[in-house]
Motif scaffolding. Structure first.
Motif, short mmCIF file in Angstrom:
data_model
loop_
_atom_site.label_atom_id
_atom_site.label_comp_id
_atom_site.label_asym_id
_atom_site.label_seq_id
_atom_site.Cartn_x
_atom_site.Cartn_y
_atom_site.Cartn_z
N VAL A 6 0.85 -1.18 0.00
CA VAL A 6 0.00 0.00 0.00
C VAL A 6 0.89 1.25 0.00
O VAL A 6 1.78 1.38 0.84
N VAL A 7 0.66 2.15 -0.96
CA VAL A 7 1.45 3.37 -1.07
C VAL A 7 0.48 4.55 -0.99
O VAL A 7 -0.47 4.64 -1.76
N ASP A 8 0.72 5.44 -0.02
CA ASP A 8 -0.16 6.61 0.10
C ASP A 8 0.22 7.66 -0.94
O ASP A 8 1.23 7.56 -1.62
N SER A 9 -0.60 8.70 -1.05
CA SER A 9 -0.40 9.70 -2.09
C SER A 9 0.90 10.49 -1.90
O SER A 9 1.56 10.85 -2.87
N GLY A 10 1.28 10.72 -0.65
CA GLY A 10 2.52 11.45 -0.39
C GLY A 10 3.74 10.66 -0.83
O GLY A 10 4.66 11.21 -1.46
N GLU A 11 3.75 9.38 -0.51
CA GLU A 11 4.89 8.54 -0.91
C GLU A 11 4.93 8.38 -2.43
O GLU A 11 5.99 8.37 -3.04
N LYS A 12 3.75 8.31 -3.05
CA LYS A 12 3.69 8.20 -4.51
C LYS A 12 4.26 9.46 -5.15
O LYS A 12 5.04 9.38 -6.11
N ARG A 13 3.91 10.63 -4.59
CA ARG A 13 4.44 11.88 -5.14
C ARG A 13 5.95 11.98 -4.95
O ARG A 13 6.66 12.45 -5.84
N LEU A 14 6.44 11.53 -3.81
CA LEU A 14 7.89 11.52 -3.59
C LEU A 14 8.58 10.64 -4.62
O LEU A 14 9.64 11.01 -5.15
N ASN A 15 8.00 9.48 -4.90
CA ASN A 15 8.58 8.59 -5.90
C ASN A 15 8.59 9.24 -7.27
O ASN A 15 9.54 9.07 -8.03
N GLU A 16 7.54 9.99 -7.61
CA GLU A 16 7.50 10.69 -8.89
C GLU A 16 8.59 11.75 -8.99
O GLU A 16 9.13 12.01 -10.06
#
Length: 129
Positions: A6-16
């Protein structure tokens, strides 16, 4: 998917943005209370301040002083939360100071922020002795 993470939106944005989330973003009730009480002990350790307040103004001044100061401190906390939420990294105050001051004044603002925090920590520890 049994193995899906499970990846939250903040972690997803950091990955981007090319960053990896290294700090957890969760606080238990115990951790929150521990941080709150350790911060409050700085103020309760200043007995000369309380002594003169009690002597000249009485206990009502202490109670209402805490209420008024706490009310306005909420505005500082809300402003810091707004700044914190707009930056995707965990660079803390140094990163915020550098980013908000711009490329010319950023290094100086970050340096001043670090020294002021160090002085505050040393003074805070001194009040507990």
């Amino acid at each position: 998917m049994a193995g899906a993470q499970v990846v939250d939106s903040g972690e997803k944005r950091l990955n981007e943005l090319g960053y990896k989330q290294e700090l957890r973003r969760e606080m238990t009730l115990f951790k929150t209370l521990a941080i709150s009480f350790s911060t409050m002990t700085l103020f309760t350790g200043i007995t000369p301040l309380y002594g003169s307040s009690l002597q000249y103004a009485g206990p009502a001044s202490l109670v209402w002083g805490w209420v008024v100061v706490s009310f306005f401190t909420w505005f500082v906390g809300i402003a810091m939360a707004e700044i914190c939420s707009s930056f995707p990294t965990t660079g803390s105050l140094y990163f915020w100071a550098a980013h908000l001051a711009g490329p010319v004044w950023g290094p100086l603002a970050s340096w001043c922020c670090a020294w002021l925090e160090a002085i505050g920590l040393i003074a805070g520890i001194g009040t507990q002795v």
